[in-house]
Write a protein that holds these residues in place. Structure first.
Motif, PDB file in Angstrom:
ATOM      1  N   VAL A 230       6.073  23.971  59.062  1.00  0.00           N
ATOM      2  CA  VAL A 230       6.486  25.111  59.392  1.00  0.00           C
ATOM      3  C   VAL A 230       7.516  24.957  60.861  1.00  0.00           C
ATOM      4  N   TYR A 231       8.861  25.482  60.762  1.00  0.00           N
ATOM      5  CA  TYR A 231       9.529  25.460  61.930  1.00  0.00           C
ATOM      6  C   TYR A 231       9.752  26.888  62.281  1.00  0.00           C
ATOM      7  N   ASN A 232       9.807  27.198  63.776  1.00  0.00           N
ATOM      8  CA  ASN A 232       9.950  28.470  64.098  1.00  0.00           C
ATOM      9  C   ASN A 232      11.127  28.579  65.071  1.00  0.00           C
ATOM     10  N   ALA A 233      11.741  29.854  65.227  1.00  0.00           N
ATOM     11  CA  ALA A 233      13.065  29.903  65.866  1.00  0.00           C
ATOM     12  C   ALA A 233      13.118  31.470  66.150  1.00  0.00           C
ATOM     13  N   ARG A 234      13.941  31.795  66.933  1.00  0.00           N
ATOM     14  CA  ARG A 234      14.325  33.294  67.188  1.00  0.00           C
ATOM     15  C   ARG A 234      15.377  34.001  66.210  1.00  0.00           C
ATOM     16  N   ILE A 235      16.389  33.095  65.905  1.00  0.00           N
ATOM     17  CA  ILE A 235      17.034  33.419  64.935  1.00  0.00           C
ATOM     18  C   ILE A 235      17.394  32.554  63.686  1.00  0.00           C
ATOM     19  N   ILE A 236      17.959  32.892  62.529  1.00  0.00           N
ATOM     20  CA  ILE A 236      17.744  32.179  61.551  1.00  0.00           C
ATOM     21  C   ILE A 236      19.074  32.360  60.650  1.00  0.00           C
ATOM     22  N   PHE A 237      20.006  31.113  60.589  1.00  0.00           N
ATOM     23  CA  PHE A 237      21.208  31.437  59.918  1.00  0.00           C
ATOM     24  C   PHE A 237      21.169  30.634  58.306  1.00  0.00           C
ATOM     25  N   VAL A 238      21.285  31.675  57.262  1.00  0.00           N
ATOM     26  CA  VAL A 238      20.965  30.924  56.056  1.00  0.00           C
ATOM     27  C   VAL A 238      22.500  30.578  55.331  1.00  0.00           C
ATOM     28  N   ASN A 239      22.701  29.091  55.311  1.00  0.00           N
ATOM     29  CA  ASN A 239      23.965  28.657  54.828  1.00  0.00           C
ATOM     30  C   ASN A 239      23.780  27.673  53.926  1.00  0.00           C
ATOM     31  N   ALA A 240      22.906  27.940  52.652  1.00  0.00           N
ATOM     32  CA  ALA A 240      22.533  27.018  51.626  1.00  0.00           C
ATOM     33  C   ALA A 240      23.543  26.943  50.593  1.00  0.00           C
TER      34      ALA A 240
ATOM     35  N   THR B  27      25.869  33.806  56.160  1.00  0.00           N
ATOM     36  CA  THR B  27      27.298  33.787  56.511  1.00  0.00           C
ATOM     37  C   THR B  27      27.883  32.782  55.586  1.00  0.00           C
ATOM     38  N   ASP B  28      27.255  32.577  54.446  1.00  0.00           N
ATOM     39  CA  ASP B  28      28.089  31.839  53.518  1.00  0.00           C
ATOM     40  C   ASP B  28      28.560  32.708  52.506  1.00  0.00           C
ATOM     41  N   GLY B  29      28.910  32.092  51.290  1.00  0.00           N
ATOM     42  CA  GLY B  29      29.431  32.769  50.261  1.00  0.00           C
ATOM     43  C   GLY B  29      28.701  34.045  49.706  1.00  0.00           C
ATOM     44  N   ALA B  30      27.190  33.868  49.925  1.00  0.00           N
ATOM     45  CA  ALA B  30      26.382  35.040  49.532  1.00  0.00           C
ATOM     46  C   ALA B  30      26.585  36.391  49.923  1.00  0.00           C
TER      47      ALA B  30
ATOM     48  N   THR C  92      21.115  30.202  48.800  1.00  0.00           N
ATOM     49  CA  THR C  92      20.932  31.415  49.747  1.00  0.00           C
ATOM     50  C   THR C  92      19.968  32.291  49.283  1.00  0.00           C
ATOM     51  N   ASN C  93      20.648  32.871  47.983  1.00  0.00           N
ATOM     52  CA  ASN C  93      19.928  34.085  47.278  1.00  0.00           C
ATOM     53  C   ASN C  93      18.693  33.514  46.760  1.00  0.00           C
ATOM     54  N   LEU C  94      18.668  32.402  46.325  1.00  0.00           N
ATOM     55  CA  LEU C  94      17.163  31.787  45.972  1.00  0.00           C
ATOM     56  C   LEU C  94      16.198  31.881  47.120  1.00  0.00           C
ATOM     57  N   ILE C  95      16.648  31.259  48.230  1.00  0.00           N
ATOM     58  CA  ILE C  95      15.853  31.273  49.226  1.00  0.00           C
ATOM     59  C   ILE C  95      15.195  32.703  49.517  1.00  0.00           C
ATOM     60  N   LEU C  96      16.044  33.633  49.766  1.00  0.00           N
ATOM     61  CA  LEU C  96      15.646  35.117  50.325  1.00  0.00           C
ATOM     62  C   LEU C  96      14.736  35.614  49.162  1.00  0.00           C
ATOM     63  N   LEU C  97      15.051  35.457  47.808  1.00  0.00           N
ATOM     64  CA  LEU C  97      14.285  35.958  46.979  1.00  0.00           C
ATOM     65  C   LEU C  97      12.961  35.466  46.838  1.00  0.00           C
ATOM     66  N   ASN C  98      12.810  34.007  47.309  1.00  0.00           N
ATOM     67  CA  ASN C  98      11.521  33.389  47.375  1.00  0.00           C
ATOM     68  C   ASN C  98      10.806  33.576  48.575  1.00  0.00           C
ATOM     69  N   SER C  99      11.308  34.580  49.376  1.00  0.00           N
ATOM     70  CA  SER C  99      10.757  34.724  50.812  1.00  0.00           C
ATOM     71  C   SER C  99       9.825  35.966  50.687  1.00  0.00           C
ATOM     72  N   THR C 100       8.768  36.008  50.090  1.00  0.00           N
ATOM     73  CA  THR C 100       8.278  37.260  49.813  1.00  0.00           C
ATOM     74  C   THR C 100       6.963  37.480  50.716  1.00  0.00           C
ATOM     75  N   SER C 101       6.671  38.664  51.001  1.00  0.00           N
ATOM     76  CA  SER C 101       5.904  39.115  52.015  1.00  0.00           C
ATOM     77  C   SER C 101       5.126  40.613  51.618  1.00  0.00           C
ATOM     78  N   GLY C 102       4.113  40.823  52.424  1.00  0.00           N
ATOM     79  CA  GLY C 102       3.638  42.310  52.014  1.00  0.00           C
ATOM     80  C   GLY C 102       4.745  43.425  52.053  1.00  0.00           C
ATOM     81  N   ARG C 103       5.596  43.228  53.117  1.00  0.00           N
ATOM     82  CA  ARG C 103       6.550  43.993  53.589  1.00  0.00           C
ATOM     83  C   ARG C 103       7.756  43.820  52.550  1.00  0.00           C
ATOM     84  N   PHE C 104       8.141  42.957  52.139  1.00  0.00           N
ATOM     85  CA  PHE C 104       9.119  42.311  51.342  1.00  0.00           C
ATOM     86  C   PHE C 104       8.962  41.773  49.977  1.00  0.00           C
ATOM     87  N   PRO C 105       8.080  42.518  48.993  1.00  0.00           N
ATOM     88  CA  PRO C 105       7.471  42.012  47.842  1.00  0.00           C
ATOM     89  C   PRO C 105       8.658  41.575  46.879  1.00  0.00           C
TER      90      PRO C 105
END
Ligand code: FAD
Ligand code: SF4
Length: 563
Positions: free
Chosen positions: A290-300, A526-529, A305-318
């Motif tokens: 696990v790496y931590n940071a104050r801001i995250i840029f998704v540029n995959a 900030t990529d094509g997504a 990029t869609n895949l990473i966000l879809l796979n980032s589920t939590s109670g708040r964002f199922p």
């Protein structure tokens, strides 16, 4: 290795490289996570100086490689000299619900090593398109918002081009353009004389035609017109993350680059109401970190990029990070490259060279439906155009000594001219990607299901391109004009976009005008997504400008304590 940084950037390709440069220059400790191996500028370009005869297969693909890689083999640049920069089909599977050629480069530098370096700005004809023509949602920005950032990235990357003064294709901060050859100039003059709203310009491309101090400071030199760019350039003559933004970021002392690091998901902290870091799988040890940071840029790159966000589920964002409205992964669009046209020209036979133009020749900016709707399809297309002098092949009846002589003394033939269409496609909810519920890859990440197809608008546009270019070619005196439909799947344009689109309204879009997730403001895409619509221009320059602008905003927000 430390685990906490000011910023994390996911992906080291064109847009990730820019995020790294901008954030480290602003003094933020920045971790760039890259799923592929390291590729060091100059050091890791194994084919860069090889002569044709030094390749085992003279640069061509063996049948075995083609059969093992039916998808990658459809890309023109997947050849013996650049194979090592492409994802091989079997290594990274995905599910094609409809045929989709997903061309990828998983290494430090991403596809910036492979791209064709075509770079044009968008205009307000593009940003205002969705609202004018009633599709997608309104872009939350206009050309004026991005213009200074286009200049910012053009000056650093080095873009060759002319100041053509066209409404539809704003001029930039250019280095001298590569000149057109005699037949390209002839076509340009024909358009000027007979089609006054249509233009042929020198293609604008990220090549150092005349390096400036800022380029020399990057250790880059003048482009030598070798046109072997996909091997990695020993002069740094074209812009890549490897030659430009990443070494620049490293010089600040603030960059940590971690290859072999697949980002599995982004971690959301419900108490803090923001993302706190990312989960990474080390591809060599399979260990989760696990790496931590104050801001995250998704540029995959758009789909990952869609895949990473879809796979980032939590109670708040199922349904995936930031996906309150269920639109994440929808409205995927691309470019329609499915038509070409070729012809011959019998003039200018006293000219024998085509000049090895690394920018590729000429570019016809979009002219359809600009000032008013004039066709039965929406939007329009740009087109590439080039001319070269053909060489004669040995006569079919030649044999032995005669055949050898003809091979060694090729005679110039007629000029051949060609154009390819670059059409805008309309983003639709029915063009979407999603995660497979069962199948996972070697790193425990669900496989992507891709459901993207052409539509009737694309077909009508193709027909119109053929009609218009046939008329323009005939007016230029070209003969033997042939129109071609290139049976290509979506994806092969390698300009996939959308899924995490920008917009004014959190109910209908995922990102605000600064590329922050509406629902999780310390995550920037900030990529094509992020693209709300696709326009006709090659997209990477716009990703670069959006990235630099978003990084600047992130820094301002951090200073104000808002992130
Ligand atoms: C042959 C070819 C010609 C092209 N020509 C042009 C052109 O002329 N003009 C133009 O504008 N564009 C062109 N393109 C497209 C251009 O390359 C892309 O638009 C551009 O590279 C996109 O930048 P990016 O940063 O979004 O993605 P990339 O450059 O693809 O970088 C994404 C990076 O993210 C990494 N990554 C992905 N998933 C993860 C993960 N889970 N964890 C960690 N890292 C991850 C990848 O390994 C990759 O290195 C071309 C592409 C190709 C292949
Ligand atoms: S054409 Fe220019 S950028 Fe491309 S490999 Fe040659 S010198 Fe490098």
């Amino acid at each position: 290795m430390q685990n906490t940084f000011d910023a994390i950037v996911i992906g080291s390709g064109i847009s990730g490289g820019w995020a790294a440069k901008e954030l480290t220059e602003k003094g933020l400790t920045t971790l760039v996570l890259e799923r592929g191996r390291d590729v060091k500028h100059l050091v890791d370009y194994p084919t860069t100086s090889l002569m044709p005869y030094e390749f085992e297969h003279r640069g061509r693909l063996t049948q075995e490689i083609q059969e093992a890689n039916p998808i990658a083999s459809r890309c023109y640049a997947f050849r013996e000299d650049a194979l090592h920069f492409f994802v091989k089909d079997a290594e990274h599977p995905y599910i094609q619900e409809k045929p989709f050629d997903w061309i990828r480069g998983y290494q430090v530098g991403g596809k910036s090593l492979l791209w064709a370096r075509q770079t044009q700005r968008w205009s307000d004809f593009d940003f205002e398109g969705p609202v004018r023509d009633g599709f997608a949602v309104d872009w939350p920005i206009r050309y004026a918002d991005l213009a200074p950032w286009y200049s910012h990235v053009e000056r650093f990357a080095g873009i060759a081009g002319n100041r053509d003064g066209l409404d539809s294709l704003p001029d930039g901060d250019f280095l001298p353009a590569w000149p057109l050859n005699i037949v390209e100039d002839h076509f340009k003059n024909t358009l000027k004389q007979k089609f006054n709203t249509r233009h042929l310009i020198s293609a604008r491309a990220a090549h150092l035609s005349q390096p400036q101090p800022i380029h020399l400071e990057q250790g880059r030199a003048k482009c030598q017109n070798r046109v072997l760019c996909q091997r990695g350039c020993p002069f740094g003559g074209y812009f890549s993350s490897n030659a430009s933004t990443l070494p620049w970021a490293a010089k600040t002392g603030k960059l940590t680059l971690r290859p072999h690091s697949v980002v599995h998901s982004i971690i959301y902290d419900e108490k803090k109401g923001k993302a706190t870091g990312v989960r990474v799988i080390d591809t060599q040890t399979k260990q989760e970190i696990v790496y931590n940071a104050r801001i995250i840029f998704v540029n995959a790159a758009a789909l990952n990029t869609n895949l990473i966000l879809l796979n980032s589920t939590s109670g708040r964002f199922p349904q995936g990070l930031g996906n309150d409205n269920g639109l994440l992964g929808k409205y995927i669009a691309f470019h329609n490259y499915s038509a070409t046209i070729s012809a011959e020209y019998e003039g200018y036979l006293n000219y024998t060279t085509d000049g090895r133009n690394p920018a590729g020749g000429g570019y016809v900016p979009r002219f359809r439906n600009l000032y008013k709707q004039e066709t039965d399809f929406l939007r329009g297309y740009a087109a590439g155009f080039n001319a070269h002098r053909s060489t004669s092949n040995p006569r079919p009846d030649a044999i032995g000594e005669d055949w050898k002589k003809q091979l060694l003394n090729p005679q110039p033939g007629l000029w051949r001219v060609g154009s390819h269409m670059m059409g805008e496609t309309i983003p639709k909810a029915t063009n979407f990607i999603a995660l497979d519920k069962e199948q996972k890859d070697d790193w425990g990440v669900p496989l992507l299901r891709v459901n993207v197809a052409y539509d009737e608008n694309d077909e009508k546009m193709r027909r119109d391109y053929h009609e218009q270019f046939t008329a323009m070619f005939a007016a230029a005196g070209f003969t033997n004009i042939k129109t071609h439909i290139t049976p290509r799947n979506p994806g092969l344009d390698i300009h996939e976009m959308g899924g995490v689109r920008m917009g004014h309204d959190p109910k209908t879009s995922l990102l605000n005008k600064w590329n922050q997730l509406h629902a999780c403001s310390n995550v920037f895409v900030t990529d094509g997504a992020c693209m709300t619509s696709t326009a006709t221009q090659n997209p990477s320059l716009t990703y670069m400008a959006l990235t630099a602008r978003a990084a600047n905003h992130a820094m301002e927000e951090l200073k104000k304590g808002n992130l």
